[in-house]
Scaffold this active site. Sequence first.
Site, PDB file in Angstrom:
ATOM      1  N   HIS A 181       0.834  -1.207   0.000  1.00  0.00           N
ATOM      2  CA  HIS A 181       0.000   0.000   0.000  1.00  0.00           C
ATOM      3  C   HIS A 181       0.870   1.259   0.000  1.00  0.00           C
ATOM      4  CE1 HIS A 181      -3.199  -2.790   0.933  1.00  0.00           C
ATOM      5  NE2 HIS A 181      -4.096  -1.822   0.929  1.00  0.00           N
ATOM      6  N   HIS A 222       0.005  -4.122   8.971  1.00  0.00           N
ATOM      7  CA  HIS A 222       1.453  -4.268   8.851  1.00  0.00           C
ATOM      8  C   HIS A 222       2.097  -3.877  10.171  1.00  0.00           C
ATOM      9  CE1 HIS A 222       2.344  -5.117   4.578  1.00  0.00           C
ATOM     10  NE2 HIS A 222       1.239  -4.439   4.319  1.00  0.00           N
ATOM     11  N   ASP A 226       7.400  -2.414   8.469  1.00  0.00           N
ATOM     12  CA  ASP A 226       6.983  -2.532   7.071  1.00  0.00           C
ATOM     13  C   ASP A 226       6.739  -1.160   6.452  1.00  0.00           C
ATOM     14  OD1 ASP A 226       6.970  -5.182   7.799  1.00  0.00           O
ATOM     15  OD2 ASP A 226       4.800  -5.295   8.021  1.00  0.00           O
TER      16      ASP A 226
END
Length: 315
Positions: A181, A222, A226
């Site tokens: 993302h 996450h 990350d």
Amino acid sequence: MTYYVAREGSKLWKRVLGETKVELQLLGEKWKLLLVGVILQYIHGLAARGVHYLHRPGPILQDVGFILLPELGKERAYISETVFSFMFFSFVLWTFHPFIYQSKRFYTVLLWRRVLAFLVASQFLRIITFYSTQLPGPNYHCREGSKLARLPRPDNILEVLLLNFPRGVIYGCGDLIFSSHMIFTLVFVLTYQKYGSRRFIKQVAWLIAIIQSLLIIASRKHYTVDVVVAWYTVNLIVFFVDKKLPEMPDRSTGTSPPLLPISAKDKDSKSKEEQLKLLNGNSLDTSDRRPRTQVNGKHLEDSNPVNGDATMNGT
């Protein structure tokens, strides 16, 4: 009023048709690179699907972001996806604005070729990273006790190749470091930062990227690492890849050279114009602007007509 709307609509339609013609010609030249970029997007999804088979649920790792940010919970996990969808579709629409607006800075085909290059480079490193070490997923469907945390052995190859779309994409596990993302978000923001024209929108885009980062952690999609790794990795990738790619022409100045080759018809018309200039006695060199005087069918350069008459009369 009706006449004005019809006239403006006609102008808009002509602009769309003209831009479509140019973009299609560019697409005819660059389609191979764009196709490779799209195929590699699928390969990235295939790799993320594959690592889900290797995922083993376990205790959630200690995370500073989880300590500092309150958990949104399952019922509010959609918030981060809503923000991401807004960012994604807003960027896609912006890349096609040259078809409508008269003021434009880039060609849509060339811009997407650049964006896909950024995405592919980032996703290549991402695949290497999450296959190197599989962390227990912090998302709700990846935790111990969830039926989706571990995938059963596939019955056939199609189950893997089709990615179980869209369920398999939404409920993936194991592809953690680093956040996909954030790859898309940062690539889009950095692209608009360079090729966008509205300063306010640039500031809002960076603000949305920060909010998106916090929402991903708060949604427990996450770990904080990350997101942090994505921030510096994607920025570095975009910086170095952008240096290697040829710079796109700036259409806003109106002085960029033509990207498309001149057709044979245009060449013929240009040569005919040059022949007519020669027949009319005009120089092809536009810098030759010296005054010429015609005497008895002859051109005299830098001469005075009075002196010319006097010379002919023998005085």
